[in-house]
Design an enzyme around this catalytic site. Structure first.
Site, PDB file in Angstrom:
ATOM      1  N   PHE A 148       0.857  -1.190   0.000  1.00 25.32           N
ATOM      2  CA  PHE A 148       0.000   0.000   0.000  1.00 25.32           C
ATOM      3  C   PHE A 148       0.885   1.228   0.000  1.00 25.32           C
ATOM      4  CE2 PHE A 148      -2.413   3.536   1.682  1.00 25.32           C
ATOM      5  CZ  PHE A 148      -3.590   3.441   0.958  1.00 25.32           C
ATOM      6  N   ASP A 233       9.241   3.042   1.664  1.00 25.41           N
ATOM      7  CA  ASP A 233       8.047   3.767   2.108  1.00 25.41           C
ATOM      8  C   ASP A 233       7.914   3.524   3.612  1.00 25.41           C
ATOM      9  OD1 ASP A 233       5.507   4.508   2.900  1.00 25.41           O
ATOM     10  OD2 ASP A 233       4.516   3.777   1.082  1.00 25.41           O
ATOM     11  N   LYS A 262       2.401  10.505   7.907  1.00 30.65           N
ATOM     12  CA  LYS A 262       1.588  10.146   9.078  1.00 30.65           C
ATOM     13  C   LYS A 262       1.966  10.913  10.351  1.00 30.65           C
ATOM     14  CE  LYS A 262      -0.915   6.262   7.480  1.00 30.65           C
ATOM     15  NZ  LYS A 262      -0.531   5.345   6.415  1.00 30.65           N
TER      16      LYS A 262
HETATM   17  C1  LIG Z   1      -0.992   5.543   4.898  1.00 32.21           C
HETATM   18  C2  LIG Z   1       0.083   5.121   3.947  1.00 32.21           C
HETATM   19  C3  LIG Z   1       0.316   5.816   2.746  1.00 32.21           C
HETATM   20  C4  LIG Z   1      -0.563   6.934   2.278  1.00 32.21           C
HETATM   21  O1  LIG Z   1      -0.505   8.033   3.101  1.00 32.21           O
HETATM   22  P1  LIG Z   1      -1.612   9.209   2.929  1.00 32.21           P
HETATM   23  O2  LIG Z   1      -1.131  10.264   3.867  1.00 32.21           O
HETATM   24  O3  LIG Z   1      -2.928   8.604   3.312  1.00 32.21           O
HETATM   25  O4  LIG Z   1      -1.588   9.622   1.517  1.00 32.21           O
HETATM   26  C5  LIG Z   1       1.382   5.416   1.966  1.00 32.21           C
HETATM   27  N1  LIG Z   1       2.170   4.387   2.330  1.00 32.21           N
HETATM   28  C6  LIG Z   1       1.969   3.698   3.468  1.00 32.21           C
HETATM   29  C7  LIG Z   1       2.879   2.577   3.820  1.00 32.21           C
HETATM   30  C8  LIG Z   1       0.908   4.020   4.306  1.00 32.21           C
HETATM   31  O5  LIG Z   1       0.686   3.304   5.410  1.00 32.21           O
END
Ligand SMILES: *Cc1c(COP(=O)(O)O)cnc(C)c1O
Length: 403
Positions: A148, A233, A262
């Site tokens: 994700f 990420d 986040k």
């Molecule tokens: C939540 C998340 C995203 C997306 O972040 P947003 O601020 O909602 O765009 C991307 N990568 C990972 C691993 C995430 O947990």
């Protein structure tokens, strides 16, 4: 208006849950599966709904509340900066931003000394993907099964879930997905047109799956050998969640690009793409963001790093995560397949659908998340008390008992 209820300033409606839910339901876009719960305030790892009921919060702002709710240092930093200067686009310099960039470079994996600031995780990944193409002159991106990375077109192209992707095809060309923790599959997919390999160190939304040391180190080696860039990420795994400030510290790796968001600004919207020495070719107008690097978010992000360090929140996450997983592993339930996690990123893999369990937990005063259809995911603020984790484990046990 009913005098016994407080009224909302702009709507003059009494504030209690059913009113709030009706008001929002009439106008919400419809993209969110909603829970019938209106949250009004929070302190630490506790939140209260608009009718005054208390919950232990293991949703933790979906990962944005690692510092807990209402943290006094964040409140103070935001308040002071709000009164001084909120808007300052990056065509100008700003002290808060400069200090934040220096601090990020100091705490990030070796070599990540340049910083692009933005406003969310998806945006941070968009930046990383653009920089990877710019730097390598190549097109391809290898992401992973169950990954994700967000929901904007580039980030979505790297996200695995077909339900999220298919309605929006055609997406960005050049993306593929290789099975996670499978080095041979990665090798088969990285070619001389691969700009980047994009990985989560622990897959969060995808079901709480930990990357193995061999896989992550192998991915780094493979990228170096084939001229591709390695992007981590760390949007969910960063900021203490897994027991280190960034999850890749567990493995001693050196990604070429790293994305965070986040919790990076204590709950204020912010993202960043950190850039290493192998990334070349970034020049004025290559990318940009109106709000990116605004002093308000920068001040909150500086305060966040200060609290993380002063209160050793990563260390706290490591200890409390072990404790929580120990408690969960002692639950004797035929419905639990596995408890796994790193620090306070914890997943309980179930033999049943997770949604009814989440509803039951909510009725017991515990808010938690899914990760896929059968994994219960816990992302409590790292400031949570051990006694609250006991209550969470007890609630999970009784929710499973009555399922
Ligand atoms: C939540 C998340 C995203 C997306 O972040 P947003 O601020 O909602 O765009 C991307 N990568 C990972 C691993 C995430 O947990």
């Amino acid at each position: 208006m009913n005098e016994t209820f407080p009224v909302h300033q702009s709507t003059n409606l009494p504030i209690y849950q059913s009113t709030i839910i009706a008001l929002e339901s009439a106008h919400t876009s419809g993209v969110y599966p909603k829970r019938p719960l209106a949250l009004a305030r929070g302190v630490g790892a506790r939140v209260w709904d608009a009718d005054g009921r208390e919950y232990i919060d293991c949703v933790g702002g979906q990962g944005a509340a690692n510092l807990g709710h209402g943290h006094p240092d964040i409140v103070a930093a935001i308040s002071a900066q709000a009164a001084r200067l909120i808007s300052c686009p990056e065509i100008f310099y700003n002290e808060q931003r400069g200090r934040l960039m220096a601090e990020l470079a100091a705490v990030a994996p070796a070599g990540l000394e340049r910083v692009f600031l933005c406003n969310s995780g998806a945006e941070a990944n968009e930046a990383a993907l653009k920089f990877a193409r710019l730097s390598t002159g190549r097109i391809g991106v290898v992401a992973t099964v169950r990954a994700f990375h967000g929901r904007t077109m580039g980030a979505l192209s790297a996200t695995w879930n077909k339900e999220y992707r298919q309605p929006f095809e055609p997406l960005v060309p050049g993306f593929c997905h290789a099975p996670y923790n499978d080095l041979a599959a990665l090798e088969a997919n990285v070619c001389d047109d691969t700009a980047a390999v994009l990985l989560e160190v622990v897959q969060g939304e995808g079901g709480v799956h930990l990357g193995t040391p061999d896989y992550l180190a192998g991915a780094q080696e493979l990228c170096r050998a084939r001229g591709a860039l390695l992007i981590f990420d760390e949007v969910q795994t960063g900021y203490g969640r897994t027991g280190r400030l960034f999850a890749n510290e567990h493995y001693g790796l050196e990604p070429d690009l790293m994305t965070v968001a986040k919790s990076m600004a204590g709950g204020v919207p912010m993202g960043a793409c950190l850039i290493g020495p192998r990334v070349q070719g970034i020049k004025p107008l290559s990318h940009g963001s109106t709000f990116g690097g605004n002093p308000l978010a920068c001040a909150a992000a500086l305060a966040t790093l200060e609290v993380m360090r002063r209160d050793d929140l990563p260390g706290r996450a490591a200890a409390l995560g072990e404790y929580l997983m120990g408690r969960l592993r002692r639950i004797e339930s035929p419905l639990i397949r596995e408890v796994r996690g790193l620090g306070l990123l914890v997943g309980v893999d179930l033999r049943v659908k997770v949604t009814p369990i989440l509803q039951k937990l909510q009725s017991l005063g515990v808010l938690a998340l899914p990760a896929g259809s059968t994994v219960l995911r816990l992302l409590p603020p790292l400031v949570i008390e051990q006694t609250d984790l006991d209550r969470v484990a007890d609630a999970i046990e009784s929710a499973l008992d009555s399922a």
